[in-house]
Design a protein around this motif. Sequence first.
Motif, short mmCIF file in Angstrom:
data_model
loop_
_atom_site.label_atom_id
_atom_site.label_comp_id
_atom_site.label_asym_id
_atom_site.label_seq_id
_atom_site.Cartn_x
_atom_site.Cartn_y
_atom_site.Cartn_z
N SER A 96 24.00 11.09 1.41
CA SER A 96 24.51 12.18 2.23
C SER A 96 25.67 11.72 3.12
CB SER A 96 23.39 12.77 3.09
OG SER A 96 23.01 11.90 4.14
N TYR A 99 28.76 11.54 0.91
CA TYR A 99 29.24 12.84 0.45
C TYR A 99 29.78 13.71 1.58
CZ TYR A 99 28.31 12.90 -4.54
OH TYR A 99 28.40 12.67 -5.90
N ARG A 100 29.73 13.23 2.81
CA ARG A 100 30.23 14.07 3.91
C ARG A 100 31.70 14.43 3.73
NH1 ARG A 100 32.02 17.32 6.35
NH2 ARG A 100 31.85 17.91 8.56
N ARG A 102 33.22 15.05 1.11
CA ARG A 102 33.38 16.06 0.06
C ARG A 102 32.86 17.44 0.48
NH1 ARG A 102 31.65 13.05 -5.60
NH2 ARG A 102 32.24 10.92 -5.03
N ALA A 103 32.20 17.48 1.60
CA ALA A 103 31.57 18.73 2.02
C ALA A 103 32.61 19.79 2.35
CB ALA A 103 30.67 18.49 3.23
N GLU A 104 32.31 21.02 1.98
CA GLU A 104 33.19 22.15 2.27
C GLU A 104 32.49 23.09 3.24
OE1 GLU A 104 34.24 24.00 -1.39
OE2 GLU A 104 35.37 22.25 -2.13
N TYR A 110 28.64 22.91 6.91
CA TYR A 110 29.29 22.26 5.78
C TYR A 110 28.25 21.93 4.72
CZ TYR A 110 33.46 21.74 8.66
OH TYR A 110 34.57 22.00 9.43
N ALA A 112 27.66 19.97 0.78
CA ALA A 112 28.09 19.13 -0.33
C ALA A 112 27.08 19.26 -1.45
CB ALA A 112 28.22 17.67 0.11
N SER A 113 27.55 19.64 -2.63
CA SER A 113 26.67 19.84 -3.78
C SER A 113 27.01 18.84 -4.89
CB SER A 113 26.81 21.27 -4.31
OG SER A 113 26.55 22.22 -3.31
N ASN A 145 21.54 20.52 -2.20
CA ASN A 145 22.69 20.54 -1.29
C ASN A 145 22.45 19.67 -0.07
OD1 ASN A 145 23.92 22.51 -2.93
ND2 ASN A 145 22.96 24.18 -1.78
#
Length: 237
Positions: A96, A99-100, A102-104, A110, A112-113, A145
Amino acid sequence: MEQLTLVDRLSHLSTELTAAERENLKFLLSMAAGGLLSGHAQAVPEQLREVALATAQRSLPRLHGTERPVFDTGVVFLGRGSFFSDEDIAALDGESRRYRERAERFHDHYVASGAPLARELALSTQVNDFLVSQVGPVLPTYKANYLYYDEPGLGIDPHVDKDEFSLNVLTMLEHVPDTRHSELILYPPEQDAIRVHLAPGESLVFFADSVTHQRTRTVAGEAIRLVSFGYRTIGSV
């Protein structure tokens, strides 16, 4: 002849709707409940507001017929789940964090999937067996997610989720500082609100498409990371 209540009528109506139409009805009921819980109908007499809120909240679980087991609060499990090992939690925490970037932004938080480890654990036998033991057969939705609330003012207003998150396994990975402001609140029909404060590694499993819930807003310096897995129940217990 027994007189049907509005809840009964909405429940019967849902049996005649397509899946898309039922989602629209659920959305309208969710908006009504959320608006009432957020205080957007102060001009309406209090007694009428209470009746309207109870009708919306009681109707939401009944839109699905026998696809949802009968429940009281909508909470299936709360605590440290046997379905995740310490190693699993540490791995999810690390993924996690990676992937921060990449989060939208999705509304006021926010997301991230598509993270491989989260998806793998969402499909694990351990999680599936636990859910089956609690609510009966479930179908994974391949929705895994990472959720981030790490700016002031992030949160989610009262709502219910779509069918693909009918059963949500929500696990806390981080919530700093120790003095918290943001909290998850569930609003079961005609009951006191349930305020949930998860410690890192703890999970909440609940019927997210049937019980109105919200995350209150973060303040400066507060940061929250969670992972959320979605499942669909496919019959009563």
